[in-house]
Design an enzyme around this catalytic site. Structure first.
Site, PDB file in Angstrom:
ATOM      1  N   SER A 259     -23.773  26.077   4.962  1.00  0.00           N
ATOM      2  CA  SER A 259     -23.846  24.653   5.264  1.00  0.00           C
ATOM      3  C   SER A 259     -24.032  23.872   3.965  1.00  0.00           C
ATOM      4  O   SER A 259     -23.155  23.909   3.104  1.00  0.00           O
ATOM      5  CB  SER A 259     -24.974  24.386   6.263  1.00  0.00           C
ATOM      6  OG  SER A 259     -24.859  23.081   6.790  1.00  0.00           O
TER       7      SER A 259
ATOM      8  N   ASP B 138     -16.502  25.035  14.514  1.00  0.00           N
ATOM      9  CA  ASP B 138     -17.649  24.377  13.887  1.00  0.00           C
ATOM     10  C   ASP B 138     -17.588  22.882  14.166  1.00  0.00           C
ATOM     11  O   ASP B 138     -16.670  22.187  13.732  1.00  0.00           O
ATOM     12  CB  ASP B 138     -17.620  24.643  12.374  1.00  0.00           C
ATOM     13  CG  ASP B 138     -18.915  24.248  11.677  1.00  0.00           C
ATOM     14  OD1 ASP B 138     -19.632  23.379  12.211  1.00  0.00           O
ATOM     15  OD2 ASP B 138     -19.201  24.814  10.603  1.00  0.00           O
TER      16      ASP B 138
ATOM     17  N   HIS C 285     -21.107  26.276  14.036  1.00  0.00           N
ATOM     18  CA  HIS C 285     -21.556  26.161  12.650  1.00  0.00           C
ATOM     19  C   HIS C 285     -22.256  27.424  12.142  1.00  0.00           C
ATOM     20  O   HIS C 285     -22.111  27.778  10.981  1.00  0.00           O
ATOM     21  CB  HIS C 285     -22.491  24.962  12.503  1.00  0.00           C
ATOM     22  CG  HIS C 285     -22.831  24.635  11.078  1.00  0.00           C
ATOM     23  ND1 HIS C 285     -21.884  24.524  10.082  1.00  0.00           N
ATOM     24  CD2 HIS C 285     -24.028  24.413  10.473  1.00  0.00           C
ATOM     25  CE1 HIS C 285     -22.475  24.232   8.938  1.00  0.00           C
ATOM     26  NE2 HIS C 285     -23.764  24.161   9.129  1.00  0.00           N
TER      27      HIS C 285
END
Length: 714
Positions: free
Chosen positions: A583, A658, A690
């Site tokens: 991320s 995602d 994600h």
């Protein structure tokens, strides 16, 4: 001579026994650390105070709920699993004790099969109090009524009768669900009044928000599975708050005037149910007004106060009224540099700053019986620890009452006895649970857990510090060395990075926040290192806001300081360094692999942000403003124009569905790599959003370490 020979032989035998014991320790595999995670979790007991019971708490065992004397430790059974199963014919299929909430000393409630049961401990009977048939369930304080959603509409159950509140056919308009992408401390979409006579709820109109085209490949042919995704600088959702009166069976809209794209945060009811309070935050996220509204008409009453910041505000906790007061409340804000608790009245007057100091309030535990002292959980030890503090409202003094360096968690306060239940851990203490008094003195130890990794060949976690790139700020670090570490050897390094706002990777608790895959990598000969760079959470406003409008600059400078420290160590192989993050950590990984090419021989970037213009409004604009207002900042932070800087091996991993960092980030980066004839590797997880969770995470972490191994272990 014989005696010396005997002693030498005996000493050799002891050494052999020690080496044999070490050799017999098990290796911790990736699968052990993911699929078997809970079996490796330190012993923990579920405990809670028994209301109004003068010093008794409830302990949940495998087969029964026990009533335990907090000081003496003596216990009696409240109800067994078998008795609970017999308390109502519908509960015969209970396979284990449910999670319960005690209403008083003789009854509790719990959920089972879309119903809430009230169990009377004296009669050993259970009755259904309310039912629900949907998602996002929210209950009244007495658990007699519920609110829930079905698809995009809101329903309530009152006295067993289902009432549909909204009748919206447009799927882009939702009722009773969380809004603003769960930012601003918003985690639900409904708010019952204290007595359950009314329900405040969000209406979220997303018709103007772009449909982002995710793909569902589980069917043949694949089909579109679009999500609403407002990107930075583009149209955002329009949210309003409504109130449903249960008796009148009617809804009204709260008159929140202002731009349609403002944020409605920090929803709170007055104790008398006459008013609703809303923290209205502008889209720039630097100006909040705390407004009061009439709950019966929705009319604006007054603004209590305003807060402004030249960068952004981080106000994620609604007002909390003092016990037995309708006019005084506490408010958490970092307006003076660190998040602390302030006392206000409903005229908007600040009466006192209750907590203060260069530390952050993490949680409000509660007031004592006379409302003279407030107990809170706050940071300490450079942000690594979590301690319990007592703040006296009259004298304005603040005292830390706990003494062990580490992390206190799950702290529960019993107002009748001035006693606390809490868990505690640090890097050498897996878990302790105990009862302590208002001065921090331990009265009784409930759990003193053994090391769940004692049989595995693992490494101790080492906490340290370095100085940030500004030359003054202290940064926390974490290191795991190989389990058979030899200071005379040189080892490859994996730097694990996040580096972004809203997250703290390193704390002084068990394993210090390190994942078990790191222990596996250490077993295989790696040093695992992490730097908590500026911009991360729980170190105060100045520490966090230093990255404002230029993400990926100060954090990178701090990470390079960590690299410089590593290179100063004689046991680090400077030519064999890898970096991995997910991320924001994926953004940092790719940034470091391009902007500081040559520093790391290999990198693995998971779910990376490649261009902040493609990230969502609420988070992205808080830290970067809009592309229209901050074009230079967006240009510098973008990695799409830096692919030609990539010189070393990089693997990008992205979930195909995602909906947080949409796959377009990675695909655009790949497109630029192709255009610039730059080689890069890519892998996707088709069924995952994600984060890759469940058993597939074993595959993910094996993929990450295998890729790094191929470059550093040859």
């Amino acid at each position: 001579m014989k005696r010396i020979a005997y002693s030498t032989s005996f000493f050799v035998m002891l050494l052999l026994m020690v080496f044999s014991a070490n050799a017999q320790k098990k290796e911790l595999s990736i699968k052990d650390g993911i699929v078997g995670y809970w079996s490796l979790y330190p012993e923990y007991k579920s405990v809670q105070w028994l209301p109004n019971s003068k010093g008794y708490y409830v302990e949940s065992t495998k087969d029964a709920f026990l009533k335990v004397n907090a000081k003496k430790g003596t216990s009696t059974s409240l109800i067994s699993l078998e008795e609970l199963k017999k308390s109502n014919s519908e509960l015969e299929k209970l396979s284990r004790l449910p999670r319960v909430e005690f209403i008083d000393g003789s009854s509790f409630v719990f959920q089972f099969n879309n119903k809430v049961y009230h169990t009377d401990l004296n009669s050993k009977t259970s009755q259904v109090t309310t039912t629900f048939d949907g998602a996002n369930v929210d209950f009244t304080k007495d658990f007699k009524n519920s609110a829930y959603t079905k698809e995009n509409n809101l329903f309530i159950s009152v006295d067993g009768k289902e009432i549909q509140i909204s009748h919206e056919t447009n799927k882009a308009i939702e009722f009773g669900k969380t809004v603003h992408r769960n930012e601003f401390g918003i985690h639900k979409g409904t708010y019952w009044s204290p007595k359950g006579t009314a329900l405040a709820y969000y209406r979220n109109d997303q018709t103007m928000v772009t449909d982002y085209p995710l793909v569902d490949i589980s069917s043949i042919p694949a089909k579109e599975a679009p999500v609403k995704y407002p990107m930075a600088g583009q149209k955002s959702e329009e949210v309003t708050l409504h109130i449903y009166n249960v008796a009148a069976q009617k809804s009204i809209q709260v008159n929140t005037e202002g731009p349609k794209e403002q944020y409605l945060t920090n929803i709170a009811w007055s104790p008398d149910e006459k008013f609703v309070f809303i923290g209205i935050l502008n889209r720039d996220q630097n100006h909040l007004v705390l407004n009061q509204y009439d709950a019966s008409t929705g009319a604006f009453v007054k603004t209590l106060f305003e807060e402004k910041d030249d960068k952004y505000l981080s106000l994620t906790h609604p007002m909390e009224f003092l016990p037995n007061s309708t006019t005084e409340f506490i408010w958490r804000t970092e307006k003076n540099g660190f998040e602390h608790v302030y006392l206000y009245n409903t005229d908007g007057k600040e009466l006192a700053q209750i907590t203060k100091g260069d530390w952050v309030v993490m949680d409000v535990i509660g007031f004592d019986r006379k409302n003279q002292n407030l107990y809170v959980l706050g940071t300490d030890n450079n942000g690594l620890d979590r301690q319990v503090y007592k703040a006296n409202i009259k004298s304005k003094t603040v005292k830390k009452i706990t003494s062990l360096s580490g992390v206190y968690s799950g702290v529960q306060y019993d107002v009748t006895t001035n006693l606390f239940l809490a868990s505690f851990s640090n890097t050498t203490t897996p878990n302790k649970q105990f009862v302590f008094d208002g001065n921090g003195k331990v009265i009784k130890t409930i759990v003193d857990a053994e090391n769940p990794l004692a049989d595995f060949n693992v490494s101790p976690v080492e906490l340290g510090t370095i100085t940030a790139a500004d030359g003054k700020t202290i940064l926390n670090t974490r290191m795991l060395k190989p389990s058979n570490f030899d200071k005379n050897k040189k080892y490859p390094v994996i730097v694990y990075v996040y580096g972004g706002p809203g997250v703290q990777l390193i704390t002084n608790r068990w394993n210090a926040g390190a994942s078990y895959w790191m222990q596996t990598a250490a077993q295989n000969g790696y040093i695992i290192y992490t730097v908590e760079s500026r911009g991360s959470e729980n170190r105060g406003k100045e520490f966090e806001q230093v990255t404002h409008l230029h993400l990926g600059e100060e954090e990178i400078a701090d990470q390079i300081k960590g690299v410089e420290y590593l290179k100063s160590l004689p046991y680090v192989d400077q030519d064999k360094m890898a970096i991995h993050g997910w991320s924001y950590g994926g953004f940092m990984t790719t940034s470091l692999m391009t902007k500081t090419a040559g520093t790391f021989k290999v990198g693995v970037a998971g779910g990376p942000v490649m261009d902040w213009k493609m990230y969502e409004v609420m988070y992205g604009e808080r830290y970067m403003s809009t592309p229209q207002k901050n074009p230079g900042g967006y240009e510098k932070a973008s990695l799409l124009n830096k692919t030609d800087l990539l010189k070393d091996k990089l693997l990008i991993i992205h979930g195909l569905i995602d909906d947080v960092v949409v796959p377009q980030h990675s695909f655009r980066f790949l497109q630029e790599c192709v255009s610039n004839e730059v080689q890069v590797d890519f892998f996707t997880y088709p069924g995952h959003p994600h984060n890759v969770r469940g058993k597939d995470r074993v595959h993910l972490m094996n993929k990450v370490l295998m890729y790094i191994d191929a470059e550093l272990m040859n």
